[in-house]
Design an enzyme around this catalytic site. Sequence first.
Site, PDB file in Angstrom:
ATOM      1  N   ASP A   3       0.824  -1.205   0.000  1.00 13.03           N
ATOM      2  CA  ASP A   3       0.000   0.000   0.000  1.00 13.03           C
ATOM      3  C   ASP A   3       0.860   1.258   0.000  1.00 13.03           C
ATOM      4  O   ASP A   3       1.987   1.264   0.515  1.00 13.03           O
ATOM      5  CB  ASP A   3      -0.913   0.020   1.221  1.00 13.03           C
ATOM      6  CG  ASP A   3      -2.104  -0.907   1.073  1.00 13.03           C
ATOM      7  OD1 ASP A   3      -2.382  -1.334  -0.057  1.00 13.03           O
ATOM      8  OD2 ASP A   3      -2.755  -1.200   2.093  1.00 13.03           O
ATOM      9  N   MET A   4       0.295   2.323  -0.566  1.00 11.01           N
ATOM     10  CA  MET A   4       0.969   3.617  -0.574  1.00 11.01           C
ATOM     11  C   MET A   4       0.431   4.470   0.569  1.00 11.01           C
ATOM     12  O   MET A   4      -0.785   4.600   0.735  1.00 11.01           O
ATOM     13  CB  MET A   4       0.754   4.321  -1.918  1.00 11.01           C
ATOM     14  CG  MET A   4       1.610   5.560  -2.103  1.00 11.01           C
ATOM     15  SD  MET A   4       3.399   5.228  -2.063  1.00 11.01           S
ATOM     16  CE  MET A   4       3.635   4.405  -3.647  1.00 11.01           C
ATOM     17  N   ARG A  40      -2.477  -0.508  -8.228  1.00  8.70           N
ATOM     18  CA  ARG A  40      -3.827  -0.066  -7.892  1.00  8.70           C
ATOM     19  C   ARG A  40      -3.834   1.451  -8.077  1.00  8.70           C
ATOM     20  O   ARG A  40      -2.954   2.153  -7.562  1.00  8.70           O
ATOM     21  CB  ARG A  40      -4.179  -0.424  -6.452  1.00  8.70           C
ATOM     22  CG  ARG A  40      -5.532   0.136  -5.986  1.00  8.70           C
ATOM     23  CD  ARG A  40      -5.672   0.112  -4.474  1.00  8.70           C
ATOM     24  NE  ARG A  40      -5.678  -1.250  -3.967  1.00  8.70           N
ATOM     25  CZ  ARG A  40      -5.128  -1.609  -2.810  1.00  8.70           C
ATOM     26  NH1 ARG A  40      -4.478  -0.726  -2.074  1.00  8.70           N
ATOM     27  NH2 ARG A  40      -5.197  -2.863  -2.407  1.00  8.70           N
ATOM     28  N   LYS A  91      -7.381   7.926  -6.063  1.00 11.61           N
ATOM     29  CA  LYS A  91      -7.292   9.391  -6.014  1.00 11.61           C
ATOM     30  C   LYS A  91      -6.270   9.824  -4.967  1.00 11.61           C
ATOM     31  O   LYS A  91      -5.495  10.744  -5.191  1.00 11.61           O
ATOM     32  CB  LYS A  91      -8.659  10.000  -5.673  1.00 11.61           C
ATOM     33  CG  LYS A  91      -9.693   9.897  -6.778  1.00 11.61           C
ATOM     34  CD  LYS A  91     -10.998  10.548  -6.315  1.00 11.61           C
ATOM     35  CE  LYS A  91     -12.088  10.392  -7.348  1.00 11.61           C
ATOM     36  NZ  LYS A  91     -13.384  10.943  -6.864  1.00 11.61           N
ATOM     37  N   ARG A 121     -11.727   7.210   5.964  1.00 11.12           N
ATOM     38  CA  ARG A 121     -12.989   6.861   5.317  1.00 11.12           C
ATOM     39  C   ARG A 121     -14.028   7.962   5.551  1.00 11.12           C
ATOM     40  O   ARG A 121     -14.749   8.342   4.636  1.00 11.12           O
ATOM     41  CB  ARG A 121     -13.534   5.535   5.857  1.00 11.12           C
ATOM     42  CG  ARG A 121     -12.632   4.330   5.651  1.00 11.12           C
ATOM     43  CD  ARG A 121     -12.402   3.931   4.219  1.00 11.12           C
ATOM     44  NE  ARG A 121     -11.522   4.798   3.474  1.00 11.12           N
ATOM     45  CZ  ARG A 121     -10.194   4.804   3.562  1.00 11.12           C
ATOM     46  NH1 ARG A 121      -9.580   4.007   4.394  1.00 11.12           N
ATOM     47  NH2 ARG A 121      -9.471   5.616   2.801  1.00 11.12           N
TER      48      ARG A 121
END
Length: 307
Positions: A134-135, A185, A188, A290
């Site tokens: 993951d970034m 992946r 945004k 989120r």
Amino acid sequence: MSIGTEMYRKTLLTVAGNKAVENLSIKYGKRLAGKFIAGNTLEEALEEIRILNNKGIMATLDHLGEGITRLSEAALYRDEYLRLVDGIARQQADSNVSLKPTQMGLALDPEEGYQNIRAVAAQAKSHDLFVRIDMEDSPFTQATLDIVRRLHGEGLVNTGTVLQAYLHRTVEDTRDMIREGIRLRLVKGAYKEPAAVAYQNTSEVIEQFKLMIRHHLDQGVYTAVASHDDHIISWTKQYAKDRGISPDAFEFQMLYGLRMSEQERLAQEGYRIRCYVPYGTMWYPYYTRRLAEKPANLWMVVKNMFR
């Protein structure tokens, strides 16, 4: 996205970084965070993945945790990921693996962090599983890309990473990663970033996001489009249709707990859809990002408080 919505996102990310707010949220918000978290344990998360798979939805499994302060924590996360990989294989789940580099010790000791990640990637390769690195926020962008390049150089090509459309550097990074055969992946971006490194205007982010998707589809590179935005989803479907690109050439990715009926609908339409399934007790940073994505997520939580 309106100016008001952009302001909402920036404000919530700023407030969420306040320690007093974090303590209050952890004390009272765990039940509410359950909307976005598949459970505290691996076994709970695997059961949710079984249910998703039965609906035609693929998964990527993530054990929550980031920003650790001791390398001993990184070792514990590594060991849990080794157990996670074995759990996916044992259940024969249709699921990838996602992990965060700082969770494995990147910010404390880059070499030890790399070796922890490598151990997970090697275990996953033995089960023919894919690992997404993951970034995180921009200070770790280059180091994360370097980790994936090094893994590929050592034969662990079952790994890929994430590129964030809001960073100025991303279009160039996209071209480089495609050329090097590294699976991505496309997102945004969900962190609060300064104007020096990231676009602040949503329309610019959307245009860069579309450019990244086009680069992939036009070159026949398998494309993972991670978005809940109806415009991006419809645009991707139409772009592929207009150019005769098979639905098997790309996948949509969405988050657990968000737009689950839409995820089922995409699967029923014959599109590949993957749900990002997080589990664990270290839910606060993930949860606040989120909520910051759009006011509707916060409103959903507020309504649930009074049920």
